[in-house]
Design a protein around this motif. Sequence first.
Motif, mmCIF file in Angstrom:
data_model
loop_
_atom_site.group_PDB
_atom_site.id
_atom_site.type_symbol
_atom_site.label_atom_id
_atom_site.label_comp_id
_atom_site.label_asym_id
_atom_site.label_seq_id
_atom_site.Cartn_x
_atom_site.Cartn_y
_atom_site.Cartn_z
ATOM 1 N N LYS A 1 0.819 -1.203 0.000
ATOM 2 C CA LYS A 1 0.000 0.000 0.000
ATOM 3 C C LYS A 1 0.861 1.264 0.000
ATOM 4 C CE LYS A 1 -3.808 -2.413 0.401
ATOM 5 N NZ LYS A 1 -4.889 -2.427 -0.602
ATOM 6 N N LEU A 2 0.345 2.276 -0.666
ATOM 7 C CA LEU A 2 0.840 3.640 -0.529
ATOM 8 C C LEU A 2 -0.202 4.381 0.289
ATOM 9 C CD1 LEU A 2 2.870 5.901 -1.360
ATOM 10 C CD2 LEU A 2 1.387 6.327 -3.329
ATOM 11 N N LEU A 3 0.217 4.933 1.436
ATOM 12 C CA LEU A 3 -0.729 5.595 2.326
ATOM 13 C C LEU A 3 -0.427 7.084 2.456
ATOM 14 C CD1 LEU A 3 -0.232 2.518 3.929
ATOM 15 C CD2 LEU A 3 -2.304 3.437 4.951
ATOM 16 N N LYS A 4 -1.486 7.866 2.627
ATOM 17 C CA LYS A 4 -1.366 9.301 2.887
ATOM 18 C C LYS A 4 -1.985 9.602 4.240
ATOM 19 C CE LYS A 4 -4.205 12.367 1.096
ATOM 20 N NZ LYS A 4 -4.904 13.281 0.154
ATOM 21 N N TYR A 5 -1.242 10.361 5.064
ATOM 22 C CA TYR A 5 -1.751 10.801 6.361
ATOM 23 C C TYR A 5 -1.819 12.319 6.359
ATOM 24 C CZ TYR A 5 -2.149 11.499 11.411
ATOM 25 O OH TYR A 5 -2.561 11.881 12.660
ATOM 26 N N ASP A 6 -3.014 12.893 6.511
ATOM 27 C CA ASP A 6 -3.192 14.339 6.418
ATOM 28 C C ASP A 6 -3.207 15.029 7.776
ATOM 29 O OD1 ASP A 6 -5.650 13.688 7.521
ATOM 30 O OD2 ASP A 6 -6.832 14.317 5.776
ATOM 31 N N GLY A 7 -2.829 14.317 8.810
ATOM 32 C CA GLY A 7 -2.851 14.855 10.156
ATOM 33 C C GLY A 7 -4.036 14.374 10.957
ATOM 34 N N ASN A 8 -5.042 13.848 10.268
ATOM 35 C CA ASN A 8 -6.236 13.327 10.937
ATOM 36 C C ASN A 8 -6.620 11.937 10.446
ATOM 37 O OD1 ASN A 8 -7.092 15.711 12.596
ATOM 38 N ND2 ASN A 8 -7.186 16.679 10.575
ATOM 39 N N ASN A 9 -6.530 11.724 9.140
ATOM 40 C CA ASN A 9 -7.012 10.482 8.549
ATOM 41 C C ASN A 9 -5.973 9.853 7.626
ATOM 42 O OD1 ASN A 9 -9.821 10.702 9.602
ATOM 43 N ND2 ASN A 9 -9.884 12.499 8.257
ATOM 44 N N TYR A 10 -6.079 8.527 7.490
ATOM 45 C CA TYR A 10 -5.253 7.781 6.556
ATOM 46 C C TYR A 10 -6.068 7.450 5.312
ATOM 47 C CZ TYR A 10 -2.147 6.877 10.548
ATOM 48 O OH TYR A 10 -1.314 6.999 11.631
ATOM 49 N N THR A 11 -5.429 7.591 4.154
ATOM 50 C CA THR A 11 -6.011 7.134 2.896
ATOM 51 C C THR A 11 -5.064 6.110 2.297
ATOM 52 O OG1 THR A 11 -7.004 9.309 2.534
ATOM 53 C CG2 THR A 11 -6.916 7.815 0.646
ATOM 54 N N SER A 12 -5.590 4.974 1.876
ATOM 55 C CA SER A 12 -4.769 3.863 1.407
ATOM 56 C C SER A 12 -5.002 3.603 -0.075
ATOM 57 C CB SER A 12 -5.095 2.606 2.222
ATOM 58 O OG SER A 12 -4.375 1.488 1.744
ATOM 59 N N TYR A 13 -3.908 3.381 -0.801
ATOM 60 C CA TYR A 13 -3.966 3.058 -2.227
ATOM 61 C C TYR A 13 -3.216 1.755 -2.466
ATOM 62 C CZ TYR A 13 -5.134 8.035 -2.478
ATOM 63 O OH TYR A 13 -5.700 9.268 -2.283
ATOM 64 N N ASP A 14 -3.864 0.832 -3.168
ATOM 65 C CA ASP A 14 -3.235 -0.452 -3.475
ATOM 66 C C ASP A 14 -2.195 -0.277 -4.572
ATOM 67 O OD1 ASP A 14 -3.816 -3.598 -3.070
ATOM 68 O OD2 ASP A 14 -3.242 -3.205 -5.151
ATOM 69 N N VAL A 15 -0.972 -0.821 -4.337
ATOM 70 C CA VAL A 15 0.094 -0.672 -5.333
ATOM 71 C C VAL A 15 0.720 -1.997 -5.752
ATOM 72 C CG1 VAL A 15 0.659 1.688 -4.674
ATOM 73 C CG2 VAL A 15 1.831 -0.205 -3.532
ATOM 74 N N GLY A 16 0.219 -3.120 -5.230
ATOM 75 C CA GLY A 16 0.785 -4.373 -5.707
ATOM 76 C C GLY A 16 0.736 -5.496 -4.692
ATOM 77 N N THR A 17 1.470 -6.546 -5.004
ATOM 78 C CA THR A 17 1.546 -7.707 -4.127
ATOM 79 C C THR A 17 2.275 -7.359 -2.834
ATOM 80 O OG1 THR A 17 3.558 -8.389 -5.282
ATOM 81 C CG2 THR A 17 1.483 -9.335 -6.043
ATOM 82 N N SER A 18 2.184 -8.229 -1.861
ATOM 83 C CA SER A 18 2.646 -7.905 -0.505
ATOM 84 C C SER A 18 4.109 -7.511 -0.428
ATOM 85 C CB SER A 18 2.381 -9.098 0.423
ATOM 86 O OG SER A 18 3.067 -10.254 -0.031
ATOM 87 N N TRP A 19 4.956 -8.079 -1.285
ATOM 88 C CA TRP A 19 6.382 -7.761 -1.198
ATOM 89 C C TRP A 19 6.743 -6.462 -1.921
ATOM 90 C CZ3 TRP A 19 4.879 -12.261 -3.929
ATOM 91 C CH2 TRP A 19 4.916 -12.153 -5.320
ATOM 92 N N GLU A 20 5.797 -5.858 -2.652
ATOM 93 C CA GLU A 20 6.104 -4.667 -3.435
ATOM 94 C C GLU A 20 5.850 -3.361 -2.667
ATOM 95 O OE1 GLU A 20 5.279 -5.672 -7.991
ATOM 96 O OE2 GLU A 20 3.526 -6.089 -6.745
ATOM 97 N N VAL A 21 6.124 -3.378 -1.369
ATOM 98 C CA VAL A 21 5.951 -2.183 -0.543
ATOM 99 C C VAL A 21 6.879 -1.076 -1.034
ATOM 100 C CG1 VAL A 21 6.237 -1.238 1.780
ATOM 101 C CG2 VAL A 21 5.252 -3.515 1.469
ATOM 102 N N PRO A 22 6.388 0.147 -1.238
ATOM 103 C CA PRO A 22 7.273 1.253 -1.634
ATOM 104 C C PRO A 22 8.364 1.462 -0.585
ATOM 105 C CG PRO A 22 4.980 1.851 -2.012
ATOM 106 C CD PRO A 22 4.963 0.559 -1.241
ATOM 107 N N MET A 23 9.602 1.225 -0.972
ATOM 108 C CA MET A 23 10.697 1.277 -0.013
ATOM 109 C C MET A 23 11.484 2.579 -0.073
ATOM 110 S SD MET A 23 13.437 -1.369 -1.744
ATOM 111 C CE MET A 23 14.658 -0.984 -0.504
ATOM 112 N N SER A 24 11.278 3.345 -1.127
ATOM 113 C CA SER A 24 11.942 4.640 -1.272
ATOM 114 C C SER A 24 11.015 5.533 -2.076
ATOM 115 C CB SER A 24 13.292 4.478 -1.978
ATOM 116 O OG SER A 24 13.916 5.737 -2.165
ATOM 117 N N MET A 25 10.815 6.786 -1.642
ATOM 118 C CA MET A 25 9.876 7.637 -2.379
ATOM 119 C C MET A 25 10.224 9.103 -2.229
ATOM 120 S SD MET A 25 6.341 7.518 -0.162
ATOM 121 C CE MET A 25 6.248 5.733 -0.184
#
Length: 219
Positions: free
Chosen positions: A142-166
Amino acid sequence: TTVHYVDHDTYAAHVLNLPLGINSIVFDSNGTVVIGGDNCLSIVRRSGERFAFAFPSAEMGNEIWQMVVDQDDYIWIGSTEAPGNSLMRYHVGGTLEVMGQDNQPFSSGNVQGMTFDNEGNLWFGSDHYDSINAEKSEWRAKLLKYDGNNYTSYDVGTSWEVPMSMKSDGQGRIWFLPQAPGDLDKMIGGYSKGPLCCFDHGVITRYEWNQEAGFCYCV
């Protein structure tokens, strides 16, 4: 140089003369150096004052992956293998805060790449158990956004494909590299083989590098 070591029996941080457990280094606006390692932080002020402290338990910040600093000098700490809480923040001179991983849709003990966009939102890579269709639930990157109050989650792939650098490009786009599957036999892990991914307001474009032609192309 401040180097830290954690006694995992007492979770006490100690200053040593050996470079042990340094994973991430950031500076706040006052020039204070904050060094993150396994279960602990070391702080070096410009005056030369140094101190270190361990996290409250082994389930918090087990292995710091990355730290980033926001406009208010809060240091955001992403960790892996941290079932107690993988996202924390710390202000030099203040207390360590856990950022509530039980606040859905963020429910993982794994936080890797992190960045801030122009609006001050925190973006980070993680994973969680998700139903991507009516018939199957599984761990997904997942790619997640935290705006200070809420989390928004976006699916980006299989479990091992976690964004490791951005990184944010200042135009509302988040560029990231997904983690590659590890090779336990060769003790290889924590690296990316691409592709370079661009998240643009909900749309992901993936780019591979053509070594012969010397340019990126969309895949």
